[in-house]
Design a protein around this motif. Structure first.
Motif, mmCIF file in Angstrom:
data_model
loop_
_atom_site.group_PDB
_atom_site.id
_atom_site.type_symbol
_atom_site.label_atom_id
_atom_site.label_comp_id
_atom_site.label_asym_id
_atom_site.label_seq_id
_atom_site.Cartn_x
_atom_site.Cartn_y
_atom_site.Cartn_z
ATOM 1 N N PRO A 29 -2.165 82.999 15.014
ATOM 2 C CA PRO A 29 -2.614 82.931 13.612
ATOM 3 C C PRO A 29 -4.028 82.373 13.469
ATOM 4 O O PRO A 29 -4.772 82.800 12.576
ATOM 5 N N GLU A 30 -4.406 81.474 14.349
ATOM 6 C CA GLU A 30 -5.748 80.889 14.262
ATOM 7 C C GLU A 30 -6.853 81.848 14.688
ATOM 8 O O GLU A 30 -8.036 81.531 14.565
ATOM 9 N N ASP A 31 -6.481 83.019 15.181
ATOM 10 C CA ASP A 31 -7.468 84.054 15.485
ATOM 11 C C ASP A 31 -7.837 84.855 14.233
ATOM 12 O O ASP A 31 -8.736 85.704 14.293
ATOM 13 N N THR A 32 -7.153 84.599 13.141
ATOM 14 C CA THR A 32 -7.446 85.301 11.897
ATOM 15 C C THR A 32 -8.874 84.992 11.450
ATOM 16 O O THR A 32 -9.272 83.839 11.318
ATOM 17 N N ALA A 33 -9.643 86.062 11.239
ATOM 18 C CA ALA A 33 -11.050 85.908 10.874
ATOM 19 C C ALA A 33 -11.654 87.283 10.652
ATOM 20 O O ALA A 33 -11.037 88.307 10.980
ATOM 21 N N VAL A 34 -12.863 87.284 10.130
ATOM 22 C CA VAL A 34 -13.675 88.495 10.129
ATOM 23 C C VAL A 34 -14.464 88.493 11.429
ATOM 24 O O VAL A 34 -15.123 87.507 11.765
ATOM 25 N N TYR A 35 -14.368 89.582 12.159
ATOM 26 C CA TYR A 35 -15.020 89.710 13.461
ATOM 27 C C TYR A 35 -16.281 90.566 13.325
ATOM 28 O O TYR A 35 -16.244 91.646 12.713
ATOM 29 N N TYR A 36 -17.353 90.086 13.914
ATOM 30 C CA TYR A 36 -18.651 90.753 13.849
ATOM 31 C C TYR A 36 -19.170 91.043 15.254
ATOM 32 O O TYR A 36 -18.987 90.234 16.169
ATOM 33 N N HIS B 44 -28.012 92.894 25.154
ATOM 34 C CA HIS B 44 -26.866 92.022 25.333
ATOM 35 C C HIS B 44 -26.009 92.211 24.081
ATOM 36 O O HIS B 44 -26.533 92.411 22.982
ATOM 37 N N MET B 45 -24.697 92.128 24.238
ATOM 38 C CA MET B 45 -23.804 92.369 23.108
ATOM 39 C C MET B 45 -22.810 91.218 22.968
ATOM 40 O O MET B 45 -22.326 90.689 23.973
ATOM 41 N N GLY B 46 -22.491 90.892 21.732
ATOM 42 C CA GLY B 46 -21.539 89.807 21.513
ATOM 43 C C GLY B 46 -20.600 90.093 20.366
ATOM 44 O O GLY B 46 -20.899 90.899 19.483
ATOM 45 N N TRP B 47 -19.472 89.451 20.434
ATOM 46 C CA TRP B 47 -18.511 89.449 19.322
ATOM 47 C C TRP B 47 -18.422 88.010 18.798
ATOM 48 O O TRP B 47 -18.336 87.056 19.594
ATOM 49 N N TYR B 48 -18.448 87.890 17.499
ATOM 50 C CA TYR B 48 -18.337 86.600 16.826
ATOM 51 C C TYR B 48 -17.255 86.717 15.757
ATOM 52 O O TYR B 48 -16.878 87.823 15.375
ATOM 53 N N GLY C 69 -34.306 90.634 23.438
ATOM 54 C CA GLY C 69 -35.370 89.657 23.346
ATOM 55 C C GLY C 69 -35.041 88.648 22.256
ATOM 56 O O GLY C 69 -33.977 88.051 22.259
ATOM 57 N N SER C 70 -35.952 88.489 21.311
ATOM 58 C CA SER C 70 -35.724 87.547 20.210
ATOM 59 C C SER C 70 -35.099 88.219 18.992
ATOM 60 O O SER C 70 -34.820 87.547 17.995
ATOM 61 N N ALA C 71 -34.861 89.492 19.078
ATOM 62 C CA ALA C 71 -34.303 90.222 17.941
ATOM 63 C C ALA C 71 -32.786 90.262 18.007
ATOM 64 O O ALA C 71 -32.211 90.445 19.079
ATOM 65 N N GLU C 72 -32.165 90.068 16.854
ATOM 66 C CA GLU C 72 -30.717 90.127 16.746
ATOM 67 C C GLU C 72 -30.333 91.112 15.648
ATOM 68 O O GLU C 72 -30.965 91.141 14.594
ATOM 69 N N PHE C 73 -29.282 91.864 15.893
ATOM 70 C CA PHE C 73 -28.805 92.849 14.933
ATOM 71 C C PHE C 73 -27.300 92.647 14.775
ATOM 72 O O PHE C 73 -26.582 92.578 15.759
ATOM 73 N N TRP C 74 -26.871 92.594 13.522
ATOM 74 C CA TRP C 74 -25.462 92.362 13.239
ATOM 75 C C TRP C 74 -24.821 93.595 12.615
ATOM 76 O O TRP C 74 -25.450 94.287 11.807
ATOM 77 N N GLY C 75 -23.577 93.824 12.973
ATOM 78 C CA GLY C 75 -22.795 94.838 12.308
ATOM 79 C C GLY C 75 -22.044 94.235 11.136
ATOM 80 O O GLY C 75 -22.014 93.016 10.950
ATOM 81 N N GLN C 76 -21.416 95.094 10.359
ATOM 82 C CA GLN C 76 -20.552 94.590 9.290
ATOM 83 C C GLN C 76 -19.277 94.074 9.933
ATOM 84 O O GLN C 76 -18.962 94.411 11.056
ATOM 85 N N GLY C 77 -18.572 93.226 9.304
ATOM 86 C CA GLY C 77 -17.389 92.646 9.909
ATOM 87 C C GLY C 77 -16.165 93.522 9.782
ATOM 88 O O GLY C 77 -16.104 94.433 8.949
ATOM 89 N N THR C 78 -15.193 93.224 10.619
ATOM 90 C CA THR C 78 -13.892 93.854 10.503
ATOM 91 C C THR C 78 -12.845 92.740 10.500
ATOM 92 O O THR C 78 -12.881 91.835 11.331
ATOM 93 N N LEU C 79 -11.927 92.811 9.548
ATOM 94 C CA LEU C 79 -10.977 91.721 9.342
ATOM 95 C C LEU C 79 -9.789 91.838 10.272
ATOM 96 O O LEU C 79 -9.154 92.901 10.357
ATOM 97 N N VAL C 80 -9.491 90.748 10.943
ATOM 98 C CA VAL C 80 -8.301 90.640 11.774
ATOM 99 C C VAL C 80 -7.414 89.562 11.165
ATOM 100 O O VAL C 80 -7.837 88.430 10.987
ATOM 101 N N THR C 81 -6.184 89.946 10.853
ATOM 102 C CA THR C 81 -5.219 89.011 10.287
ATOM 103 C C THR C 81 -4.014 88.938 11.213
ATOM 104 O O THR C 81 -3.389 89.967 11.505
#
Length: 114
Positions: free
Chosen positions: A86-93, A32-36, A99-111
């Motif tokens: 403007p309120e979408d400005t953030a670092v996106y990951y 499963h994949m997600g953006w945060y 299963g119970s394992a989660e893996f994160w990428g490095q963020g990318t900045l959106v301004t």
């Protein structure tokens, strides 16, 4: 599992960006994949989620503006962001879940700013 996010940058309000997250070291299709995103001084929050079977989930704050998709052959998940505010400005990951394992990428900045 390694995740490499890209595509962030500076965009004017009302503009669009597409983020990409390329995975390696894993059988991508089973995840499963997600953006945060995380704005300064705020907690990280879900932006979009796609299950291994293709089911989608968006919070109300981005519903109708953001779209998540994936290409299993390219081992890449995308986040198309339209009508940016403007309120979408953030670092996106990006995140991969198996299963119970989660893996994160490095963020990318959106301004989003004029």
């Amino acid at each position: 599992v390694q995740l490499q996010a890209s595509g962030g940058g500076l965009v004017q309000p009302g503009g669009s960006l597409r983020l990409s997250c390329a995975a390696s070291g894993t059988r991508f299709s089973v995840h499963h994949m997600g953006w945060y995103r995380q704005a300064p001084g705020k907690q990280r929050e879900l932006v979009a989620f796609i299950t291994s079977g293709g089911m989608l989930n968006y919070p109300d704050s981005v519903k109708g503006r953001f779209s998540i998709s994936k290409n299993n052959a390219k081992k890449t998940v995308y986040l198309q962001m339209n009508s940016l505010k403007p309120e979408d400005t953030a670092v996106y990951y990006c995140k991969a879940v198996l299963g119970s394992a989660e893996f994160w990428g490095q963020g990318t900045l959106v301004t989003v700013s004029s």
